[in-house]
Design an enzyme around this catalytic site. Structure first.
Site, PDB file in Angstrom:
ATOM      1  N   ASN A   1       0.858  -1.188   0.000  1.00 51.94           N
ATOM      2  CA  ASN A   1       0.000   0.000   0.000  1.00 51.94           C
ATOM      3  C   ASN A   1       0.896   1.241   0.000  1.00 51.94           C
ATOM      4  O   ASN A   1       2.093   1.153   0.321  1.00 51.94           O
ATOM      5  CB  ASN A   1      -0.881   0.004   1.247  1.00 51.94           C
ATOM      6  CG  ASN A   1      -1.922  -1.096   1.210  1.00 51.94           C
ATOM      7  OD1 ASN A   1      -2.662  -1.225   0.237  1.00 51.94           O
ATOM      8  ND2 ASN A   1      -1.970  -1.896   2.268  1.00 51.94           N
TER       9      ASN A   1
ATOM     10  N   CYS B   1      -4.435  -8.066  -3.884  1.00 52.32           N
ATOM     11  CA  CYS B   1      -4.846  -6.845  -4.596  1.00 52.32           C
ATOM     12  C   CYS B   1      -5.375  -7.289  -5.953  1.00 52.32           C
ATOM     13  O   CYS B   1      -4.600  -7.566  -6.869  1.00 52.32           O
ATOM     14  CB  CYS B   1      -3.696  -5.867  -4.764  1.00 52.32           C
ATOM     15  SG  CYS B   1      -4.176  -4.413  -5.725  1.00 52.32           S
ATOM     16  N   GLY B   2      -6.687  -7.357  -6.064  1.00 49.01           N
ATOM     17  CA  GLY B   2      -7.310  -7.874  -7.290  1.00 49.01           C
ATOM     18  C   GLY B   2      -7.011  -7.020  -8.504  1.00 49.01           C
ATOM     19  O   GLY B   2      -6.599  -7.521  -9.561  1.00 49.01           O
TER      20      GLY B   2
ATOM     21  N   ASN C   1      -6.979 -10.791   2.332  1.00 43.91           N
ATOM     22  CA  ASN C   1      -6.835  -9.580   3.159  1.00 43.91           C
ATOM     23  C   ASN C   1      -8.183  -9.346   3.846  1.00 43.91           C
ATOM     24  O   ASN C   1      -9.219  -9.855   3.406  1.00 43.91           O
ATOM     25  CB  ASN C   1      -6.390  -8.388   2.294  1.00 43.91           C
ATOM     26  CG  ASN C   1      -7.265  -8.156   1.079  1.00 43.91           C
ATOM     27  OD1 ASN C   1      -8.159  -8.947   0.781  1.00 43.91           O
ATOM     28  ND2 ASN C   1      -7.026  -7.081   0.373  1.00 43.91           N
TER      29      ASN C   1
ATOM     30  N   ASN D   1     -10.080  -3.338   5.332  1.00 48.56           N
ATOM     31  CA  ASN D   1     -10.597  -2.542   4.223  1.00 48.56           C
ATOM     32  C   ASN D   1     -12.095  -2.362   4.480  1.00 48.56           C
ATOM     33  O   ASN D   1     -12.793  -3.334   4.792  1.00 48.56           O
ATOM     34  CB  ASN D   1     -10.358  -3.270   2.906  1.00 48.56           C
ATOM     35  CG  ASN D   1      -8.878  -3.456   2.641  1.00 48.56           C
ATOM     36  OD1 ASN D   1      -8.177  -2.507   2.298  1.00 48.56           O
ATOM     37  ND2 ASN D   1      -8.364  -4.683   2.821  1.00 48.56           N
TER      38      ASN D   1
ATOM     39  N   GLU E   1      -9.643   1.970   1.669  1.00 50.54           N
ATOM     40  CA  GLU E   1      -8.680   0.870   1.736  1.00 50.54           C
ATOM     41  C   GLU E   1      -7.697   1.012   2.885  1.00 50.54           C
ATOM     42  O   GLU E   1      -7.128   2.103   3.094  1.00 50.54           O
ATOM     43  CB  GLU E   1      -7.882   0.789   0.429  1.00 50.54           C
ATOM     44  CG  GLU E   1      -8.670   0.201  -0.703  1.00 50.54           C
ATOM     45  CD  GLU E   1      -7.756  -0.224  -1.839  1.00 50.54           C
ATOM     46  OE1 GLU E   1      -6.604  -0.628  -1.582  1.00 50.54           O
ATOM     47  OE2 GLU E   1      -8.206  -0.137  -2.982  1.00 50.54           O
TER      48      GLU E   1
ATOM     49  N   CYS F   1     -11.513  -1.244  -5.546  1.00 47.18           N
ATOM     50  CA  CYS F   1     -10.760  -2.251  -4.791  1.00 47.18           C
ATOM     51  C   CYS F   1     -11.306  -3.615  -5.210  1.00 47.18           C
ATOM     52  O   CYS F   1     -12.469  -3.952  -4.911  1.00 47.18           O
ATOM     53  CB  CYS F   1     -10.922  -2.027  -3.290  1.00 47.18           C
ATOM     54  SG  CYS F   1     -10.063  -3.272  -2.304  1.00 47.18           S
TER      55      CYS F   1
ATOM     56  N   SER G   1     -10.356  -6.793  -4.429  1.00 45.74           N
ATOM     57  CA  SER G   1     -10.617  -7.800  -3.383  1.00 45.74           C
ATOM     58  C   SER G   1     -11.867  -7.429  -2.594  1.00 45.74           C
ATOM     59  O   SER G   1     -12.619  -8.311  -2.155  1.00 45.74           O
ATOM     60  CB  SER G   1      -9.395  -7.950  -2.472  1.00 45.74           C
ATOM     61  OG  SER G   1      -8.979  -6.699  -1.983  1.00 45.74           O
TER      62      SER G   1
HETATM   63  N1  LIG Z   1      -5.492  -2.039   0.683  1.00 42.97           N
HETATM   64  C1  LIG Z   1      -5.545  -3.459   0.575  1.00 42.97           C
HETATM   65  C2  LIG Z   1      -4.721  -4.043  -0.540  1.00 42.97           C
HETATM   66  C3  LIG Z   1      -5.120  -3.569  -1.901  1.00 42.97           C
HETATM   67  C4  LIG Z   1      -6.487  -4.015  -2.411  1.00 42.97           C
HETATM   68  C5  LIG Z   1      -6.683  -3.631  -3.837  1.00 42.97           C
HETATM   69  N2  LIG Z   1      -6.833  -2.289  -4.179  1.00 42.97           N
HETATM   70  C6  LIG Z   1      -7.557  -4.576  -4.624  1.00 42.97           C
HETATM   71  O1  LIG Z   1      -7.849  -4.255  -5.789  1.00 42.97           O
HETATM   72  O2  LIG Z   1      -7.869  -5.665  -4.150  1.00 42.97           O
HETATM   73  C7  LIG Z   1      -5.085  -4.121   1.867  1.00 42.97           C
HETATM   74  O3  LIG Z   1      -4.255  -3.569   2.605  1.00 42.97           O
HETATM   75  O4  LIG Z   1      -5.562  -5.224   2.146  1.00 42.97           O
END
Ligand SMILES: N[C@@H](CCC[C@H](N)C(=O)O)C(=O)O
Length: 289
Positions: free
Chosen positions: A67, A76-77, A164, A198, A216, A225, A227
């Site tokens: 991050n 991080c999808g 996550n 998140n 996030e 985001c 995920s």
């Molecule tokens: N901030 C999240 C990691 C990133 C997630 C991302 N943007 C996605 O697309 O999944 C964390 O710290 O878990």
């Protein structure tokens, strides 16, 4: 001198989620939190996706995910789709497996040429797996003591680990009408989430369509985001309020999420956009550990 000095990077986005892809497979170096923050000061990003040499046969790379506050995440999808597009365009491949801290991810191009699908694995629902600081038998909804936040609807999120931790708060109507910037940081750091979380606001439009917005962990408000979209789709299906294939509308664009019936894997499909390539100036890392 930092191994990142003069190294090339690629700036991309996954439906507006700002991503820097850094291929360090040629360098034995693990990016430090200070270096991750220095990169963010030069090329603002939400996540930095670092390709390290593969640790397992049959995998393309081991991916570390940072991050912009320098913390690391297991998933991080949107960033994965960017990595996948980069690798596929360089190699001509149409499918590959990557290793992350959260496990192996199978990825492929399709179902249309500009779409990439990531198998995000199996969601986890146990309170210790999310993780939560205390026992909750049923994580479809948890009762949270939220304290001074002046937003009475924000009390019983669904919680899911998608590699996550995620908390999904169900709201009525427009997800943009809530002050997520104000209460996102309070919820991210709520003591019930020992590894932070998140925080997503989601509105179920109908059984096939959900709108959502996410604060996030470690990055703040982002346009998308991936995920969180997976966590939200799965949580809605668990509550029997949505089908197992749903269209997700995020501020930055659309994702299709399927929670596959036969093995409970979550498939996330969407675009990945190239922006520009660059090279880090050595002085960027002059004062960095
Ligand atoms: N901030 C999240 C990691 C990133 C997630 C991302 N943007 C996605 O697309 O999944 C964390 O710290 O878990």
């Amino acid at each position: 001198m930092s191994a990142l000095a003069n190294h090339s990077f690629v700036k991309m986005n996954g439906i507006g989620n700002e991503i820097v892809v850094l291929d360090l497979r040629d360098v034995k170096h693990v990016v430090t939190p200070d270096e991750a923050r220095a990169v963010a000061a030069r090329v603002p990003y939400d996540q930095l996706m670092v390709l390290q040499p593969p640790r397992l046969d049959g995998t393309e790379a081991f991916i570390r995910i940072y991050n912009n506050d320098g913390s690391e995440s297991g998933a991080c999808g949107n960033g994965m789709r960017c990595v996948v597009r980069q690798v596929f365009e360089k190699t001509g491949q149409a499918s590959a497996t990557f290793e992350t801290r959260a496990g192996l991810l199978n990825c492929w191009q399709g179902p249309a040429p500009d779409l990439y699908t990531v198998d995000m694995g199996v969601p986890k629902f146990g309170w210790q797996e999310i993780p939560l600081a205390e026992e909750f038998r049923d994580t479809r909804y948890i009762e949270l003591q939220i304290g001074p936040i002046d937003a009475p609807i924000l009390h019983s999120p669904s919680v899911v680990n998608m590699g996550n931790p995620h908390a999904v708060f169900w709201v009525d109507g427009d997800v943009n009408s809530y002050d997520l910037e104000r209460f996102g940081p309070l919820l991210e750091n709520h003591p019930i989430f020992p590894e932070r979380a998140n925080i997503t606001l989601a509105h179920i439009v109908d059984r096939d369509h959900i709108t959502m917005r996410t604060w996030e962990r470690g990055a703040g408000l982002t346009k998308a985001c991936g995920s969180a979209a997976c966590a939200t789709a799965v949580a809605a299906a668990r509550l029997k309020r949505a089908n197992r294939i749903v269209q997700m509308t995020l501020p930055g664009g659309e994702l299709t999420i399927e929670w596959r019936e036969r093995d409970d894997h979550v498939l996330m499909t969407g675009t990945a956009t190239f922006e520009f390539e660059g090279r880090f100036e050595p002085q960027l890392f002059a004062s960095v550990a």
